[in-house]
Design a protein around this motif. Structure first.
Motif, PDB file in Angstrom:
ATOM      1  N   LEU A   1      38.778  42.689  36.544  1.00 17.03           N
ATOM      2  CA  LEU A   1      38.018  43.700  37.174  1.00 17.03           C
ATOM      3  C   LEU A   1      38.368  45.030  36.760  1.00 17.03           C
ATOM      4  CD1 LEU A   1      38.811  42.324  41.149  1.00 17.03           C
ATOM      5  CD2 LEU A   1      36.619  42.355  39.950  1.00 17.03           C
ATOM      6  N   LEU A   2      39.602  45.300  36.517  1.00 10.83           N
ATOM      7  CA  LEU A   2      40.058  46.549  35.934  1.00 10.83           C
ATOM      8  C   LEU A   2      39.333  46.617  34.674  1.00 10.83           C
ATOM      9  CD1 LEU A   2      43.655  47.234  37.298  1.00 10.83           C
ATOM     10  CD2 LEU A   2      41.548  47.308  38.323  1.00 10.83           C
ATOM     11  N   SER A   3      38.933  45.835  33.919  1.00 10.61           N
ATOM     12  CA  SER A   3      38.061  46.040  32.297  1.00 10.61           C
ATOM     13  C   SER A   3      36.909  46.494  32.851  1.00 10.61           C
ATOM     14  CB  SER A   3      38.397  44.768  32.023  1.00 10.61           C
ATOM     15  OG  SER A   3      39.591  44.105  31.452  1.00 10.61           O
ATOM     16  N   THR A   4      36.239  46.441  33.988  1.00 14.19           N
ATOM     17  CA  THR A   4      34.728  46.921  34.181  1.00 14.19           C
ATOM     18  C   THR A   4      34.946  48.390  34.526  1.00 14.19           C
ATOM     19  OG1 THR A   4      34.946  46.530  36.512  1.00 14.19           O
ATOM     20  CG2 THR A   4      34.397  44.843  35.342  1.00 14.19           C
TER      21      THR A   4
ATOM     22  N   GLY B   1      36.270  49.211  48.855  1.00 19.02           N
ATOM     23  CA  GLY B   1      35.669  50.545  48.785  1.00 19.02           C
ATOM     24  C   GLY B   1      35.246  50.772  47.176  1.00 19.02           C
ATOM     25  N   ALA B   2      36.319  50.346  46.453  1.00 24.09           N
ATOM     26  CA  ALA B   2      35.951  50.368  44.986  1.00 24.09           C
ATOM     27  C   ALA B   2      34.759  49.933  44.491  1.00 24.09           C
ATOM     28  CB  ALA B   2      37.165  50.006  43.948  1.00 24.09           C
TER      29      ALA B   2
ATOM     30  N   PHE C   1      41.063  37.766  42.707  1.00 21.36           N
ATOM     31  CA  PHE C   1      40.278  38.879  43.313  1.00 21.36           C
ATOM     32  C   PHE C   1      39.148  38.928  42.799  1.00 21.36           C
ATOM     33  CE2 PHE C   1      44.463  40.605  44.390  1.00 21.36           C
ATOM     34  CZ  PHE C   1      44.468  41.070  45.872  1.00 21.36           C
ATOM     35  N   SER C   2      38.742  38.072  41.537  1.00 20.42           N
ATOM     36  CA  SER C   2      37.527  38.281  41.029  1.00 20.42           C
ATOM     37  C   SER C   2      36.587  37.522  42.074  1.00 20.42           C
ATOM     38  CB  SER C   2      37.369  37.761  39.479  1.00 20.42           C
ATOM     39  OG  SER C   2      38.237  38.544  38.636  1.00 20.42           O
ATOM     40  N   ASP C   3      36.755  36.385  42.478  1.00 20.16           N
ATOM     41  CA  ASP C   3      35.814  35.774  43.576  1.00 20.16           C
ATOM     42  C   ASP C   3      35.956  36.498  44.853  1.00 20.16           C
ATOM     43  OD1 ASP C   3      35.661  33.364  41.775  1.00 20.16           O
ATOM     44  OD2 ASP C   3      37.947  32.716  42.232  1.00 20.16           O
TER      45      ASP C   3
ATOM     46  N   TYR D   1      33.307  51.949  41.197  1.00 22.45           N
ATOM     47  CA  TYR D   1      33.722  52.117  39.768  1.00 22.45           C
ATOM     48  C   TYR D   1      34.204  50.854  39.426  1.00 22.45           C
ATOM     49  CZ  TYR D   1      37.910  53.077  42.560  1.00 22.45           C
ATOM     50  OH  TYR D   1      38.755  52.889  43.650  1.00 22.45           O
ATOM     51  N   ILE D   2      34.507  49.717  40.152  1.00 23.33           N
ATOM     52  CA  ILE D   2      34.677  48.439  39.644  1.00 23.33           C
ATOM     53  C   ILE D   2      33.429  47.520  39.995  1.00 23.33           C
ATOM     54  CG2 ILE D   2      36.338  46.506  40.396  1.00 23.33           C
ATOM     55  CD1 ILE D   2      38.304  48.316  40.997  1.00 23.33           C
ATOM     56  N   ALA D   3      33.282  46.510  39.019  1.00 28.30           N
ATOM     57  CA  ALA D   3      32.176  45.787  39.313  1.00 28.30           C
ATOM     58  C   ALA D   3      32.457  44.227  39.274  1.00 28.30           C
ATOM     59  CB  ALA D   3      31.154  46.066  37.929  1.00 28.30           C
TER      60      ALA D   3
END
Length: 344
Positions: free
Chosen positions: A123-126, A282-283, A257-259, A169-171
């Motif tokens: 997630l944070l890599s996006t 929210g993100a 968390f990706s799921d 800002y997260i995808a």
């Protein structure tokens, strides 16, 4: 008997009674006697942030990071391509909230390397501006400087009206989102994800988490399907609970968390206690309703139903400590209205 006003217990009593000004007075009195006490500065900083005084609050809050760090600390200067290590702090939700500053670091010439807890890399890599994500225990190489992630509001001089709040800002992963959408398509009506508890290891979790029984009235709304997004110890609430057919537990299918992020993208709304899924929703820019205790965390400020951090969030606060009936009743009424609008 109320203890003297120059100690921490008295400050806590004042804060619990809603007298933030008195609590701040007490902390300032103690700091005059112990000017280098980091815990006192940190506590005062949280109260200043709670009332929206970011200029003074962020200055005080920086005392939490006064320990020596192995690499030079970044103070905001141009980076000219240098690799900067942004060290994640505290819980998963804090990482979701403050990683939003990565594009601003990149704009100052930094090659942003984010250090975070295990499982957050996908997630944070996006996040725009993030070049690399390093999880706990992995090697960190060729780093010029570092900064604690939650110090970024201070570095960038954030004020209430300058919080970088462009979402998402997260995808989430597109294929996973499509799979959830196909799964949810069979159920009509308003599709709502629900989280009722945070990390039980947090000292304040009992105050911030309503538990499943408190949110049970949300599960009987006509035209609403509730999908349980609860992970962790809070899942024990499901044992022996009598739940309606309108409730579906997704927990066994949420491995990361990706799921969870992908499932959120396929839902109409997320309802959450003050815990990491609320920040994730929210993100992601998803509509999210956040249930807050009366003495909620500083980031939610006071007496507001919106959040300057998350434009898609609505806040439902307790009016009395420990009492979740009123915020849940408000949400129930709003759910009925939304479900009727979708049906129409």
């Amino acid at each position: 008997m109320i203890p003297p006003h120059d100690n921490v217990e008295a400050a806590y009593i004042a804060m619990s009674n809603g007298d933030i000004a008195e609590a701040m007075r007490i902390y300032r009195m103690m700091l005059r006697r112990a000017p280098n006490d980091r815990a006192l500065h940190y506590s005062l900083g949280q109260l200043l942030l709670l009332v929206g005084d970011f200029e003074a609050g962020l200055e005080e809050w920086e005392w939490r990071t006064q320990a020596q760090m192995p690499l030079p600390r970044w103070r905001g200067a141009p980076l000219k391509g240098a690799r900067i290590f942004v060290r994640g702090e505290q819980g998963f939700g804090d990482n979701f909230q403050f990683v939003r500053y990565a594009p601003m670091i990149a704009a100052r010439g930094g090659t942003v390397v984010v250090g975070t807890r295990g499982g957050l890399r996908p997630l944070l890599s996006t996040v725009p501006g993030v070049s690399q994500v390093i999880e706990s225990g992995e090697a960190i190489e060729n780093i010029a400087c570092q900064i604690p992630m939650m110090s970024l509001p201070y570095i960038f001089g954030t004020r209430l009206n300058t919080i970088p709040a462009q979402v998402p800002y997260i995808a989430a992963d597109g294929d996973r989102v499509a799979a959830w959408q196909a799964r949810f398509a069979a159920r009509p009506g308003l599709r709502v994800g629900l989280v009722w508890s945070g990390n039980p290891d947090a000292t304040y979790n009992a105050r911030r988490s309503p538990g499943l029984a408190a949110v049970r009235p949300l599960m009987d709304c006509p035209g609403v399907t509730i999908y349980g997004l609860q992970m962790g110890a809070g899942r024990t609430d499901l044992q022996g609970a009598a739940l309606p057919d309108s409730f579906t537990d997704l927990g066994p299918d949420l491995k990361s968390f990706s799921d969870t992020a992908a499932a959120m993208m396929a839902l109409d709304l997320v309802i959450s206690s003050c815990t990491s899924p609320a920040h994730l929703a929210g993100a992601l820019g998803r509509p999210v309703w956040i249930m807050l205790a009366m003495d909620s965390d500083w980031r939610w400020l006071r007496d507001r139903e919106d959040s300057p951090w998350y434009p898609t969030a609505r806040l439902f606060r307790q009016a009395k400590a420990g009492a979740w009936d009123l915020p849940v009743a408000r949400m129930r009424g709003e759910l009925e209205r939304l479900a009727a609008a979708k049906a129409g």
